[in-house]
Design a protein around this motif. Structure first.
Motif, PDB file in Angstrom:
ATOM      1  N   UNK A   6       0.830  -0.883   0.198  1.00 32.63           N
ATOM      2  CA  UNK A   6      -0.152   0.357   0.056  1.00 32.63           C
ATOM      3  C   UNK A   6       0.674   1.183  -0.087  1.00 32.63           C
ATOM      4  N   UNK A   7       0.314   2.283  -0.719  1.00 34.98           N
ATOM      5  CA  UNK A   7       1.245   3.025  -1.118  1.00 34.98           C
ATOM      6  C   UNK A   7       0.973   4.159   0.173  1.00 34.98           C
ATOM      7  N   UNK A  37       1.105   2.751   3.093  1.00 36.73           N
ATOM      8  CA  UNK A  37       2.461   2.117   4.252  1.00 36.73           C
ATOM      9  C   UNK A  37       3.460   2.837   3.722  1.00 36.73           C
ATOM     10  N   UNK A  38       3.984   3.264   2.153  1.00 33.87           N
ATOM     11  CA  UNK A  38       5.157   3.927   2.551  1.00 33.87           C
ATOM     12  C   UNK A  38       4.861   5.671   2.713  1.00 33.87           C
ATOM     13  N   UNK A  39       4.027   5.947   2.103  1.00 30.49           N
ATOM     14  CA  UNK A  39       4.190   7.243   3.487  1.00 30.49           C
ATOM     15  C   UNK A  39       4.479   7.341   4.637  1.00 30.49           C
ATOM     16  N   UNK A  40       3.812   6.500   5.413  1.00 30.05           N
ATOM     17  CA  UNK A  40       3.845   6.038   7.049  1.00 30.05           C
ATOM     18  C   UNK A  40       5.311   6.158   6.655  1.00 30.05           C
ATOM     19  N   UNK A  41       5.788   5.329   6.839  1.00 32.90           N
ATOM     20  CA  UNK A  41       7.836   5.014   6.492  1.00 32.90           C
ATOM     21  C   UNK A  41       8.163   5.870   6.927  1.00 32.90           C
ATOM     22  N   UNK A  42       8.337   7.216   5.563  1.00 26.94           N
ATOM     23  CA  UNK A  42       8.788   8.485   5.462  1.00 26.94           C
ATOM     24  C   UNK A  42       8.464   9.635   6.718  1.00 26.94           C
ATOM     25  N   UNK A  43       6.810   9.179   7.182  1.00 28.36           N
ATOM     26  CA  UNK A  43       6.624  10.193   8.281  1.00 28.36           C
ATOM     27  C   UNK A  43       6.749   9.797   9.599  1.00 28.36           C
ATOM     28  N   UNK A  93       8.779   0.633  -5.609  1.00 34.08           N
ATOM     29  CA  UNK A  93       7.581   0.598  -5.805  1.00 34.08           C
ATOM     30  C   UNK A  93       7.604   2.113  -5.920  1.00 34.08           C
ATOM     31  N   UNK A  94       7.683   2.784  -4.706  1.00 37.29           N
ATOM     32  CA  UNK A  94       7.323   4.045  -4.201  1.00 37.29           C
ATOM     33  C   UNK A  94       7.821   5.309  -4.494  1.00 37.29           C
ATOM     34  N   UNK A  95       9.528   5.238  -5.093  1.00 39.01           N
ATOM     35  CA  UNK A  95      10.653   6.326  -4.827  1.00 39.01           C
ATOM     36  C   UNK A  95       9.940   7.533  -5.712  1.00 39.01           C
ATOM     37  N   UNK A  96       9.357   7.275  -6.679  1.00 40.26           N
ATOM     38  CA  UNK A  96       9.175   8.246  -7.605  1.00 40.26           C
ATOM     39  C   UNK A  96       8.377   9.721  -6.671  1.00 40.26           C
ATOM     40  N   UNK A  97       7.829   8.846  -5.572  1.00 41.22           N
ATOM     41  CA  UNK A  97       7.658   9.964  -4.469  1.00 41.22           C
ATOM     42  C   UNK A  97       8.470  11.344  -4.039  1.00 41.22           C
ATOM     43  N   UNK A  98       9.563  10.482  -4.564  1.00 46.02           N
ATOM     44  CA  UNK A  98      10.997  11.245  -3.166  1.00 46.02           C
ATOM     45  C   UNK A  98      10.517  12.615  -3.927  1.00 46.02           C
ATOM     46  N   UNK A  99      11.582  13.643  -2.697  1.00 41.01           N
ATOM     47  CA  UNK A  99      11.178  14.983  -2.991  1.00 41.01           C
ATOM     48  C   UNK A  99      12.104  15.494  -3.572  1.00 41.01           C
ATOM     49  N   UNK A 100      12.433  16.396  -4.213  1.00 38.72           N
ATOM     50  CA  UNK A 100      13.506  16.772  -4.670  1.00 38.72           C
ATOM     51  C   UNK A 100      14.906  17.147  -5.143  1.00 38.72           C
ATOM     52  N   UNK A 101      14.712  17.542  -3.314  1.00 39.55           N
ATOM     53  CA  UNK A 101      16.287  17.594  -2.768  1.00 39.55           C
ATOM     54  C   UNK A 101      16.513  15.904  -3.214  1.00 39.55           C
ATOM     55  N   UNK A 102      15.764  14.586  -3.719  1.00 39.86           N
ATOM     56  CA  UNK A 102      16.354  13.783  -3.749  1.00 39.86           C
ATOM     57  C   UNK A 102      17.695  13.360  -4.801  1.00 39.86           C
TER      58      UNK A 102
END
Length: 227
Positions: free
Chosen positions: A93-94, A96-102, A142-151
């Motif tokens: 689930x995306x 879950x990804x967002x939760x980890x990044x939070x 799977x969701x690395x395209x959500x990384x911010x521009x600072x990546x």
């Protein structure tokens, strides 16, 4: 005794969690919240060891609640606030990804067995992340395209990475590729205790709360590219 704040907008779901937790001698329910806003308030008031956080709730969702709880607790003490265990419907689930990044320390599927939920709570309370290394890698890929521009910042320019020794950078890179401590020890010809020491130093230098957050740092700094 590990204290747990239960956050879910379904009263019956909260009741089931409470019954399970209260059957354990080493776990105690600190409180319950039915909304993200209430979760943020109670996390500050009750200072639980673990927050069992639902994602999909009306109003403030579990992702924003996680972000605010982590931000409020930052720098407040050695443990920097409660560990957050995200509850999600699907392992990829995306949300879950967002939760980890939070700042969450891991996630569990809502239909996990009771013993899996209990083990997960105890693990994050002890400072471990409960997402399997290989699953962390799949999730981030799977969701690395959500990384911010600072990546796009070169690894050498990222202050979190610049402070690492060559060996620490090497170990951060391979754990971000999904290697467990045992695999790092075997493949790099190190004692597993030495690997654990390196991982602890990596967490301290990068400011990561746990292994999952360290992997996210590696992705942010482009030490690891998505598969």
């Amino acid at each position: 005794m590990t204290t747990v704040l239960i956050v879910d907008d379904q009263p019956m779901q909260r009741f089931g969690f409470r019954m399970l937790l209260e059957s354990q001698d080493d776990l105690r329910v600190a409180g319950e919240a039915g909304t993200g806003t209430e979760a943020v308030r109670l996390a500050a008031e009750l200072a639980p060891d673990v927050v069992l956080m639902d994602i999909r709730m009306p109003g403030m969702d579990g992702i924003e609640a996680t972000r605010r709880i982590i931000a409020r607790a930052a720098g407040t003490g050695p443990s920097d606030g409660p560990r957050i265990l995200i509850l999600t419907t699907f392992d990829m689930d995306e949300y879950a990804y967002a939760g980890l990044r939070a700042g969450a320390s891991g996630f569990l599927i809502k239909d996990a067995l009771p013993e899996e939920l209990l083990a997960g709570i105890r693990a994050v309370a002890a400072g471990d992340a409960i997402v399997a290394p290989s699953l962390t890698r799949r999730l981030l890929d799977a969701y690395v395209h959500h990384l911010p521009a600072t990546a796009d910042t070169p690894p050498a320019a990222d202050p979190r990475i610049a402070s690492l020794t060559d060996r620490e950078r090497e170990i951060l890179t391979v754990i971000a590729q999904g290697w467990s401590n045992a695999e790092v020890a075997e493949r790099l010809h190190l004692a597993e205790s030495t690997v654990k020491t390196h991982v602890s130093r990596i967490l301290a230098k990068t400011g990561a709360r746990d292994r999952v957050q360290a992997v996210i740092v590696a992705y942010d700094a482009k030490l690891v590219e998505p598969a």
